[in-house]
Design a protein around this motif. Structure first.
Motif, short mmCIF file in Angstrom:
data_model
loop_
_atom_site.label_atom_id
_atom_site.label_comp_id
_atom_site.label_asym_id
_atom_site.label_seq_id
_atom_site.Cartn_x
_atom_site.Cartn_y
_atom_site.Cartn_z
N SER A 145 1.97 -26.02 42.68
CA SER A 145 0.95 -27.02 43.06
C SER A 145 1.40 -27.87 44.24
O SER A 145 0.61 -28.14 45.15
CB SER A 145 0.60 -27.90 41.86
OG SER A 145 1.72 -28.64 41.41
N ALA A 146 2.67 -28.27 44.26
CA ALA A 146 3.17 -29.09 45.37
C ALA A 146 3.22 -28.28 46.66
O ALA A 146 2.84 -28.77 47.73
CB ALA A 146 4.56 -29.63 45.03
N GLY A 147 3.68 -27.04 46.58
CA GLY A 147 3.73 -26.19 47.77
C GLY A 147 2.34 -25.92 48.31
O GLY A 147 2.11 -25.99 49.53
N ALA A 148 1.40 -25.63 47.43
CA ALA A 148 0.02 -25.36 47.86
C ALA A 148 -0.61 -26.60 48.47
O ALA A 148 -1.28 -26.52 49.52
CB ALA A 148 -0.80 -24.88 46.66
N THR A 149 -0.40 -27.75 47.86
CA THR A 149 -0.96 -29.00 48.38
C THR A 149 -0.39 -29.33 49.75
O THR A 149 -1.10 -29.78 50.66
CB THR A 149 -0.69 -30.16 47.41
OG1 THR A 149 -1.30 -29.85 46.14
CG2 THR A 149 -1.26 -31.47 47.93
N ALA A 150 0.90 -29.08 49.93
CA ALA A 150 1.53 -29.32 51.22
C ALA A 150 0.91 -28.45 52.31
O ALA A 150 0.67 -28.91 53.43
CB ALA A 150 3.03 -29.06 51.12
N VAL A 151 0.63 -27.19 51.99
CA VAL A 151 -0.02 -26.30 52.97
C VAL A 151 -1.43 -26.79 53.28
O VAL A 151 -1.88 -26.75 54.44
CB VAL A 151 -0.05 -24.85 52.45
CG1 VAL A 151 -0.92 -23.97 53.36
CG2 VAL A 151 1.37 -24.28 52.38
N LEU A 152 -2.14 -27.27 52.28
CA LEU A 152 -3.49 -27.81 52.50
C LEU A 152 -3.45 -29.02 53.43
O LEU A 152 -4.34 -29.19 54.28
CB LEU A 152 -4.13 -28.19 51.17
CG LEU A 152 -4.53 -27.03 50.26
CD1 LEU A 152 -5.03 -27.56 48.91
CD2 LEU A 152 -5.59 -26.15 50.91
N VAL A 153 -2.42 -29.85 53.30
CA VAL A 153 -2.26 -30.99 54.20
C VAL A 153 -2.01 -30.51 55.63
O VAL A 153 -2.55 -31.07 56.59
CB VAL A 153 -1.13 -31.92 53.72
CG1 VAL A 153 -0.82 -33.00 54.77
CG2 VAL A 153 -1.49 -32.57 52.39
N VAL A 154 -1.20 -29.48 55.78
CA VAL A 154 -0.95 -28.91 57.11
C VAL A 154 -2.26 -28.37 57.70
O VAL A 154 -2.54 -28.56 58.89
CB VAL A 154 0.10 -27.78 57.03
CG1 VAL A 154 0.19 -27.04 58.36
CG2 VAL A 154 1.45 -28.34 56.64
N LEU A 155 -3.07 -27.72 56.88
CA LEU A 155 -4.32 -27.13 57.35
C LEU A 155 -5.37 -28.18 57.71
O LEU A 155 -6.03 -28.08 58.75
CB LEU A 155 -4.89 -26.21 56.27
CG LEU A 155 -4.39 -24.78 56.19
CD1 LEU A 155 -5.06 -24.06 55.03
CD2 LEU A 155 -4.66 -24.04 57.49
N PHE A 156 -5.56 -29.16 56.84
CA PHE A 156 -6.69 -30.07 56.98
C PHE A 156 -6.30 -31.49 57.40
O PHE A 156 -7.18 -32.34 57.58
CB PHE A 156 -7.48 -30.12 55.67
CG PHE A 156 -8.07 -28.79 55.30
CD1 PHE A 156 -9.17 -28.29 55.97
CD2 PHE A 156 -7.50 -28.02 54.29
CE1 PHE A 156 -9.73 -27.06 55.62
CE2 PHE A 156 -8.04 -26.79 53.93
CZ PHE A 156 -9.16 -26.30 54.61
N GLY A 157 -5.00 -31.75 57.51
CA GLY A 157 -4.57 -33.04 58.03
C GLY A 157 -4.21 -34.05 56.96
O GLY A 157 -4.38 -33.82 55.75
#
Length: 204
Positions: A145-157
């Motif tokens: 969950s933390a890894g996925a959320t971090a990637v989402l932050v990279v994608l969407f800011g």
């Protein structure tokens, strides 16, 4: 009245924790992330993105979860979260092989680079979880969950940074249910972010 209210609320807490654990299980993230990344990478060609995402989902979520489901059905695993650390090696290795096969398929078929990067992230996080779980019960829920959320932050800011509150909620559910210690959850979350972000940025 106060004691009565307390008694009414307390029994519901494990139920809430169980719901959070199930709804945001690693398999759910593994199914969601390829779809989100693929659709984002191919916009506005939504149909193409959906097709790529479904192909990745097959290898990153459907097959690994199928392995676990079969293990539970055969009595080789106690539950679908594999609560017994000693039972985790086989399903985790099976999941790694499935993700690796999916990665090979995506590369050969010319999948969008961000999707390939996301699948590599999933492989890397799963590899770390598998390795650590040979000696210590690192929280896969927290790591994924933390890894996925971090990637989402990279994608969407940065606007998505509050989503880490969901990671905290998931970690709470694992501790509340007695499946992990606070240390195992925190270590999983840190490992997920430290593996996911550099890997994704390096490959995208």
């Amino acid at each position: 009245m106060v004691s009565g209210d307390t008694e009414a609320v307390a029994p519901a807490t494990p139920s809430v924790a169980r719901t959070v654990t199930e709804v945001f299980a690693p398999a759910v993230w593994a199914a969601m992330m390829p779809l989100v990344v693929a659709v984002h990478a191919t916009a506005p060609r939504w149909a193409a993105g959906l097709g790529w995402g479904l192909l990745a989902l097959l290898f990153s979520a459907a097959v690994p979860y199928g392995i676990i489901w079969w293990g539970v059905r055969r009595g080789r695993l106690t539950d679908h979260h594999i609560g017994v650390r000693e039972q985790r090696r086989g399903p985790l290795i099976g999941g790694l092989l499935s993700v690796l096969a999916g990665l090979a398929a995506l590369v050969l078929l010319g999948a969008p680079r961000p999707l390939v990067a996301m699948v590599v992230v999933m492989f890397a996080v799963l590899l770390v979880v598998t390795a650590v779980n040979q000696i210590w019960k690192l929280s896969a829920h927290a790591a994924v969950s933390a890894g996925a959320t971090a990637v989402l932050v990279v994608l969407f800011g940065p606007a998505l940074l509050p989503a880490f509150g969901l990671v905290a909620l998931i970690g709470w559910s694992r501790v509340r249910l007695g499946d992990h210690s606070t240390g195992q959850v925190l270590a999983g979350a840190v490992a997920g972010v430290l593996v996911a972000v550099p890997t994704y940025l390096l490959l995208v």
